[in-house]
Design an enzyme around this catalytic site. Structure first.
Site, PDB file in Angstrom:
ATOM      1  N   CYS A   1     -15.362 -21.016 -22.173  1.00 26.09           N
ATOM      2  CA  CYS A   1     -15.623 -19.825 -21.356  1.00 26.09           C
ATOM      3  C   CYS A   1     -15.972 -20.190 -19.924  1.00 26.09           C
ATOM      4  O   CYS A   1     -16.106 -19.313 -19.080  1.00 26.09           O
ATOM      5  CB  CYS A   1     -16.745 -19.002 -21.965  1.00 26.09           C
ATOM      6  SG  CYS A   1     -16.436 -18.614 -23.691  1.00 26.09           S
TER       7      CYS A   1
ATOM      8  N   CYS B   1     -22.689  -8.257 -28.130  1.00 25.19           N
ATOM      9  CA  CYS B   1     -21.533  -9.144 -27.936  1.00 25.19           C
ATOM     10  C   CYS B   1     -20.688  -8.670 -26.759  1.00 25.19           C
ATOM     11  O   CYS B   1     -20.465  -7.470 -26.582  1.00 25.19           O
ATOM     12  CB  CYS B   1     -20.649  -9.149 -29.180  1.00 25.19           C
ATOM     13  SG  CYS B   1     -21.532  -9.581 -30.687  1.00 25.19           S
ATOM     14  N   SER B   2     -20.172  -9.639 -25.980  1.00 18.19           N
ATOM     15  CA  SER B   2     -19.264  -9.298 -24.887  1.00 18.19           C
ATOM     16  C   SER B   2     -17.931  -8.831 -25.467  1.00 18.19           C
ATOM     17  O   SER B   2     -17.689  -8.922 -26.676  1.00 18.19           O
ATOM     18  CB  SER B   2     -19.070 -10.499 -23.974  1.00 18.19           C
ATOM     19  OG  SER B   2     -18.647 -11.616 -24.721  1.00 18.19           O
TER      20      SER B   2
ATOM     21  N   HIS C   1     -14.772  -9.721 -20.803  1.00 23.19           N
ATOM     22  CA  HIS C   1     -14.833 -11.184 -20.855  1.00 23.19           C
ATOM     23  C   HIS C   1     -13.477 -11.777 -21.234  1.00 23.19           C
ATOM     24  O   HIS C   1     -13.307 -12.307 -22.321  1.00 23.19           O
ATOM     25  CB  HIS C   1     -15.924 -11.604 -21.850  1.00 23.19           C
ATOM     26  CG  HIS C   1     -16.189 -13.076 -21.908  1.00 23.19           C
ATOM     27  ND1 HIS C   1     -15.938 -13.948 -20.875  1.00 23.19           N
ATOM     28  CD2 HIS C   1     -16.697 -13.839 -22.922  1.00 23.19           C
ATOM     29  CE1 HIS C   1     -16.281 -15.180 -21.241  1.00 23.19           C
ATOM     30  NE2 HIS C   1     -16.734 -15.148 -22.473  1.00 23.19           N
TER      31      HIS C   1
ATOM     32  N   LYS D   1     -20.557  -8.244 -20.828  1.00 28.02           N
ATOM     33  CA  LYS D   1     -20.822  -7.216 -21.838  1.00 28.02           C
ATOM     34  C   LYS D   1     -20.056  -5.928 -21.565  1.00 28.02           C
ATOM     35  O   LYS D   1     -19.552  -5.300 -22.491  1.00 28.02           O
ATOM     36  CB  LYS D   1     -22.341  -6.941 -21.834  1.00 28.02           C
ATOM     37  CG  LYS D   1     -22.784  -5.847 -22.760  1.00 28.02           C
ATOM     38  CD  LYS D   1     -22.676  -6.308 -24.197  1.00 28.02           C
ATOM     39  CE  LYS D   1     -22.550  -5.151 -25.166  1.00 28.02           C
ATOM     40  NZ  LYS D   1     -21.199  -4.609 -25.251  1.00 28.02           N
TER      41      LYS D   1
END
Lengths: 386, 71
Positions: free
Chosen positions: A85, A208-209, A334, A330
């Protein structure tokens, strides 16, 4: 080393775009960036692509010249950087290093990921390949479950509560609702955030994103030439990348990320500033607990106090240090390989006073923190207009 | 040889799994601090465990240790 400035930015909206492929997203961001930096493709001397898993998601490899040639950039070095990421944060770091060293003047960095073409279990599996596949991943871990184990331990050691984590999601959704390029422009309440579908205890869907498609790009130039390209150049005052083990079970304490602390220390040192000087930050909230720990590892708060700090509103737009005014991973979304460069774009927007409804009043010194995996890579960048 | 024993350092119950494990949900994973030294990530069988619970390794499947709570 010579001073380096960001002289152009460009982004696609983030979201689920069924009709778009990886290359068209990357080209859109790159073209917008060149236009924003008043530069022609022929002026670009080096090209970096941040991308995590194009080969797994799309079946296409050799991605850097695949994108650069589509942008009309011919003949120059074109390289892909992969660091989970933190892929495009790392690409940005390497582009900065080449410009700072005087090897090249004009560097274009594009980050991109096309994720929504695969079903969720396959996406989960591709993302998990950024963990230690011979150990924790073989046991059935997902990225959400690794951060869930981090959250459990943080709660155990410091008394962090579930509502502290949910407050991060509520804040980032409120910010993302004001960002026209965000994937999910929907404010949520604390009650909604607490009641999300369980993903990996204690994390639910709202911790969670998002799984997103999107691309972002920045143009870097030496400080002495910045005025040729931009009326509002933003200087890279400090930057560092650091690394650590992939597997959580090889660390000494999973409630802190040594790579974040190391990168932060070096970046603060280079910029000659400390955490108390930072006026706004884009932090890597792949999961709500990750933003909480980032505020601790970056020195905004003492260790263990990140949960209450967020819950009490100190990281909201009107707080002591606004965090993720873009909506963060979020709510903004992402697209993994695009995230690091997108954070830089979002800081630059604030620092140029171009952030619209989410503009914050103090914006001359900003920090971006891009995390790879469960902390094996971290890039910290400090930007300034002072 | 005596079974490996240890203490749960952290744990989670997983509801959203990768492709290879979708038929197992919900399942629990834990990092266990082994009495013999070191940490390992494994699966938990039977009763759910919490941080500081004592566990023993009851089997190994495909290189992955499976633990069970010590009553």
């Amino acid at each position: 080393m010579r001073p380096v400035a960001v002289v152009g930015i460009g982004k696609t909206p983030f979201g689920a775009f069924a009709g778009r492929d990886l290359r068209s997203l990357a080209v859109e961001a790159g073209e917008k960036c060149l236009e924003n930096g008043h530069a022609r493709p022929s002026q670009v001397e080096v090209f970096f692509l941040g991308n995590f898993a194009g080969p797994s998601f799309m079946g296409q490899n050799h991605l850097a010249p695949y994108i650069s040639t589509a942008l009309g950039i011919q003949g120059v070095p074109a390289s892909r950087v992969e660091a989970a990421c933190a892929s495009s944060g790392s690409a940005f770091f390497h582009a900065w290093a080449e410009v700072a060293a005087g090897v090249y003047d004009l560097a274009l960095v594009v980050g991109v990921e096309k994720m929504t073409s695969q079903p969720t279990p396959r996406v989960t599996e591709i993302l998990a390949s950024a963990g230690d596949c011979a150990g924790e991943i073989k046991a059935g871990s997902t990225f959400a479950s690794l951060f869930a184990m981090i959250a459990r331990r943080h709660m155990h050691q410091y008394g962090t509560r579930k509502e502290h984590l949910s407050a991060v999601a509520v804040k980032n959704h409120a910010n993302g609702a004001l960002n026209p390029d965000a994937h999910m422009r929907k404010p949520i309440t604390l009650e909604q955030a607490l009641a999300g579908k369980p993903i990996a205890d204690p994390l639910n869907l709202y911790d969670c994103s998002l799984v997103s498609d999107g691309a972002a790009a920045v143009l870097l130039a030496p400080g002495e030439r910045a005025a040729e390209f931009s009326e509002k150049p933003v200087r890279v005052l400090g930057i560092a990348q650091a690394s650590d083990y992939l597997a959580l079970d090889q660390k000494e304490d999973i409630t802190t990320f040594p790579a974040v602390r190391r990168a932060a220390e070096k970046a603060y040192g280079m910029a000659g500033v400390g955490p108390q000087d930072i006026q706004l930050a884009e932090l890597h909230d792949c999961f709500t607990i990750a933003e909480v720990i980032a505020t601790e590892d970056l020195g905004f708060v003492p260790r263990g106090e990140g949960g209450p700090f967020a819950f009490e509103g100190h990281t909201s737009r009107g707080g002591r240090i606004p965090v993720n005014t873009s909506g963060g991973l979020k709510s903004k979304g992402h697209p993994v390989g695009a995230t690091g460069v997108a954070q830089i774009c979002d800081l630059v927007l604030q620092m140029r006073c171009e952030a619209g409804e989410r503009q914050v009043p103090r914006h001359s010194l900003g920090l971006a923190q891009n995390l790879g995996g469960s902390g094996a890579t971290c890039v910290v960048t400090i930007l300034g207009t002072v | 040889m005596n079974p490996a024993t240890g203490t749960v350092y952290t744990e989670t119950v997983i509801y959203s799994a990768p492709e290879a494990f979708v038929n197992d949900v919900p399942y629990q994973t834990a990092i266990v601090s082994l009495d013999g030294g070191g940490w390992v990530t494994g699966r938990v069988l039977g009763e759910r465990v919490s941080i500081d619970d004592r566990v023993e390794q009851v089997e190994t499947r495909d290189g992955v240790p499976y633990f069970r709570k010590i009553a």
